[in-house]
Design an enzyme around this catalytic site. Structure first.
Site, PDB file in Angstrom:
ATOM      1  CB  SER A  10      -0.919  -0.007   1.220  1.00  0.00           C
ATOM      2  OG  SER A  10      -1.618   1.205   1.283  1.00  0.00           O
ATOM      3  CG  HIS A  35      -4.153  -1.195  -1.836  1.00  0.00           C
ATOM      4  ND1 HIS A  35      -5.280  -1.805  -2.332  1.00  0.00           N
ATOM      5  CD2 HIS A  35      -4.571  -0.436  -0.795  1.00  0.00           C
ATOM      6  CE1 HIS A  35      -6.339  -1.440  -1.619  1.00  0.00           C
ATOM      7  NE2 HIS A  35      -5.933  -0.597  -0.680  1.00  0.00           N
ATOM      8  CG  ASP A  37      -5.291   2.768   0.744  1.00  0.00           C
ATOM      9  OD1 ASP A  37      -6.274   2.051   0.513  1.00  0.00           O
ATOM     10  OD2 ASP A  37      -4.249   2.359   1.287  1.00  0.00           O
ATOM     11  CG  MET A  39      -8.278   7.584   2.415  1.00  0.00           C
ATOM     12  SD  MET A  39      -7.597   7.450   4.071  1.00  0.00           S
ATOM     13  CE  MET A  39      -6.788   5.842   3.979  1.00  0.00           C
ATOM     14  CG  HIS A  69      -9.495   0.905  -1.050  1.00  0.00           C
ATOM     15  ND1 HIS A  69      -9.023   0.593   0.209  1.00  0.00           N
ATOM     16  CD2 HIS A  69     -10.839   1.003  -0.923  1.00  0.00           C
ATOM     17  CE1 HIS A  69     -10.034   0.505   1.051  1.00  0.00           C
ATOM     18  NE2 HIS A  69     -11.153   0.770   0.398  1.00  0.00           N
ATOM     19  CG  MET A  71     -11.481   3.962   1.568  1.00  0.00           C
ATOM     20  SD  MET A  71      -9.973   3.818   2.555  1.00  0.00           S
ATOM     21  CE  MET A  71      -8.755   3.858   1.256  1.00  0.00           C
ATOM     22  CG  MET A 140     -12.411  -2.256   4.076  1.00  0.00           C
ATOM     23  SD  MET A 140     -10.803  -1.960   3.295  1.00  0.00           S
ATOM     24  CE  MET A 140      -9.840  -1.326   4.681  1.00  0.00           C
ATOM     25  N   GLY A 145      -9.369   4.146   6.804  1.00  0.00           N
ATOM     26  CA  GLY A 145      -9.019   5.528   7.119  1.00  0.00           C
ATOM     27  C   GLY A 145      -7.549   5.700   7.460  1.00  0.00           C
ATOM     28  CG  PHE A 146      -6.191   6.626  10.186  1.00  0.00           C
ATOM     29  CD1 PHE A 146      -5.460   7.796   9.993  1.00  0.00           C
ATOM     30  CD2 PHE A 146      -7.533   6.725  10.509  1.00  0.00           C
ATOM     31  CE1 PHE A 146      -6.064   9.037  10.130  1.00  0.00           C
ATOM     32  CE2 PHE A 146      -8.154   7.971  10.644  1.00  0.00           C
ATOM     33  CZ  PHE A 146      -7.415   9.130  10.453  1.00  0.00           C
ATOM     34  N   GLY A 147      -3.575   3.553   8.137  1.00  0.00           N
ATOM     35  CA  GLY A 147      -2.741   2.363   8.175  1.00  0.00           C
ATOM     36  C   GLY A 147      -2.375   2.042   9.614  1.00  0.00           C
ATOM     37  N   GLY A 148      -1.772   0.876   9.813  1.00  0.00           N
ATOM     38  CA  GLY A 148      -1.209   0.540  11.114  1.00  0.00           C
ATOM     39  C   GLY A 148      -2.183   0.079  12.176  1.00  0.00           C
ATOM     40  CG  ASP A 178      -6.848  -2.579   2.565  1.00  0.00           C
ATOM     41  OD1 ASP A 178      -5.791  -2.415   3.206  1.00  0.00           O
ATOM     42  OD2 ASP A 178      -7.415  -1.670   1.928  1.00  0.00           O
ATOM     43  N   GLY A 179      -5.885  -4.306   5.640  1.00  0.00           N
ATOM     44  CA  GLY A 179      -5.895  -3.745   6.980  1.00  0.00           C
ATOM     45  C   GLY A 179      -5.229  -4.664   7.984  1.00  0.00           C
ATOM     46  N   GLY A 180      -4.042  -4.269   8.442  1.00  0.00           N
ATOM     47  CA  GLY A 180      -3.356  -5.045   9.467  1.00  0.00           C
ATOM     48  C   GLY A 180      -2.841  -6.396   9.001  1.00  0.00           C
ATOM     49  N   GLY A 200       0.482  -2.671   4.092  1.00  0.00           N
ATOM     50  CA  GLY A 200       1.089  -1.356   4.206  1.00  0.00           C
ATOM     51  C   GLY A 200       2.237  -1.405   5.184  1.00  0.00           C
TER      52      GLY A 200
HETATM   53  C1  DX5 Z   1      -6.787   1.614   5.324  1.00  0.00           C
HETATM   54  C2  DX5 Z   1      -6.324   1.387   3.913  1.00  0.00           C
HETATM   55  C3  DX5 Z   1      -5.283   0.367   3.805  1.00  0.00           C
HETATM   56  C4  DX5 Z   1      -3.993   0.687   4.517  1.00  0.00           C
HETATM   57  C5  DX5 Z   1      -3.493  -0.614   5.080  1.00  0.00           C
HETATM   58  O1  DX5 Z   1      -7.857   2.469   5.319  1.00  0.00           O
HETATM   59  O2  DX5 Z   1      -7.422   0.995   3.090  1.00  0.00           O
HETATM   60  O3  DX5 Z   1      -5.022   0.021   2.455  1.00  0.00           O
HETATM   61  O4  DX5 Z   1      -3.011   1.220   3.668  1.00  0.00           O
HETATM   62  O5  DX5 Z   1      -2.397  -0.356   5.886  1.00  0.00           O
HETATM   63  P1  DX5 Z   1      -1.895  -1.437   6.953  1.00  0.00           P
HETATM   64  O6  DX5 Z   1      -1.422  -2.617   6.149  1.00  0.00           O
HETATM   65  O7  DX5 Z   1      -0.812  -0.712   7.659  1.00  0.00           O
HETATM   66  O8  DX5 Z   1      -3.066  -1.778   7.803  1.00  0.00           O
HETATM   67 ZN    ZN Z   2      -6.910   0.186   1.036  1.00  0.00          ZN
END
Ligand code: DX5
Ligand code: ZN
Length: 219
Positions: A10, A35, A37, A39, A69, A71, A140, A145-148, A178-180, A200
């Site tokens: 990502s 990927h 993102d 937003m 993606h 959002m 999802m 909204g946020f990575g990590g 997607d996510g974590g 990500g």
């Molecule tokens: C979150 C995004 C993800 C994000 C994932 O809203 O859609 O694509 O980049 O990041 P990680 O892998 O750190 O959860």
């Molecule tokens: Zn994403």
């Protein structure tokens, strides 16, 4: 049908002042997907990139498959712009109210692949009527909204349901998470039917990225 696993790093987790370098790192790993993102600060409480970013990455020579993606509260308004910018796949959320069928058809008419995305609180049944019209379903595994953020194990049942429908109906859409996502939970997602893995934080924090990519290829 079972698709070979794809790892899609990502862009969100890379250095935003050096997006082309981030894309180049992914390409140098021998990976084919990125990927991206998008937003809008409305559907999700954060802002990222626009179509011009995608176009600029393409102009800088990236040959990666741009897994875009969206959002956005009104994704249907931006489909043409992202297709024109070079998005190979455009995924739109099921939650906002718009003509989802028409939007998916528009994405395909423009020559991009069409994906449909579900938030953690959205049941699999919400996308069921559209399964014959999509190239990918994105589950999802965090609130977007946020990575990590930490992976939600309770999403595995949703993956299993979608995977079962795919098999029973002889469909071939990809099933993305997607996510974590990391090397601990990716095998659980694979066992539940996922074949496409957004990463990500785990990808960009991995000291040995080739080994990380190889591990995903072996899922
Ligand atoms: C979150 C995004 C993800 C994000 C994932 O809203 O859609 O694509 O980049 O990041 P990680 O892998 O750190 O959860
Ligand atoms: Zn994403």
């Amino acid at each position: 049908m079972t698709h070979a696993p794809i790892l899609a790093p990502s862009l969100l987790a890379g250095d935003h002042a050096h997006l082309a370098s981030t894309a180049a790192i992914v390409e140098q790993m021998g990976l084919s997907w990125l990927h991206v993102d998008i937003m809008d600060g409305h559907f999700v409480p954060n802002l990222t990139f626009g179509p011009e970013t995608v176009a600029a990455l393409r102009r800088h020579g990236s040959k990666l498959f741009f897994d875009t993606h969206l959002m956005l509260s009104e994704p249907q308004r931006y489909i043409d712009a992202f297709a024109r910018a070079g998005s190979d796949q455009i995924s739109i959320h099921i939650e906002p109210a718009y003509d989802h069928g028409a939007a998916l058809a528009r994405i395909r008419a423009l020559g991009s692949k069409a994906g449909l995305v579900l938030n953690p609180d959205t049941p699999a049944s919400a996308v069921e009527p559209f399964l014959g019209q999509v190239d990918l379903v994105l589950v999802m595994t965090v609130q977007p909204g946020f990575g990590g953020q930490p992976f939600r194990t309770d999403m595995l049942a949703k993956l299993t349901q979608l995977s079962n429908w795919r098999r029973e109906r002889d469909l071939s859409f990809r099933l993305e998470v997607d996510g974590g996502i990391d090397l601990t939970n990716a095998p659980l997602c694979r066992a539940a039917g996922a074949d496409t893995f957004v990463a990500g934080t785990s990808f960009f924090k991995a000291d040995d990225k080739p080994a990380f990519a190889t591990a995903f290829a072996g899922l």
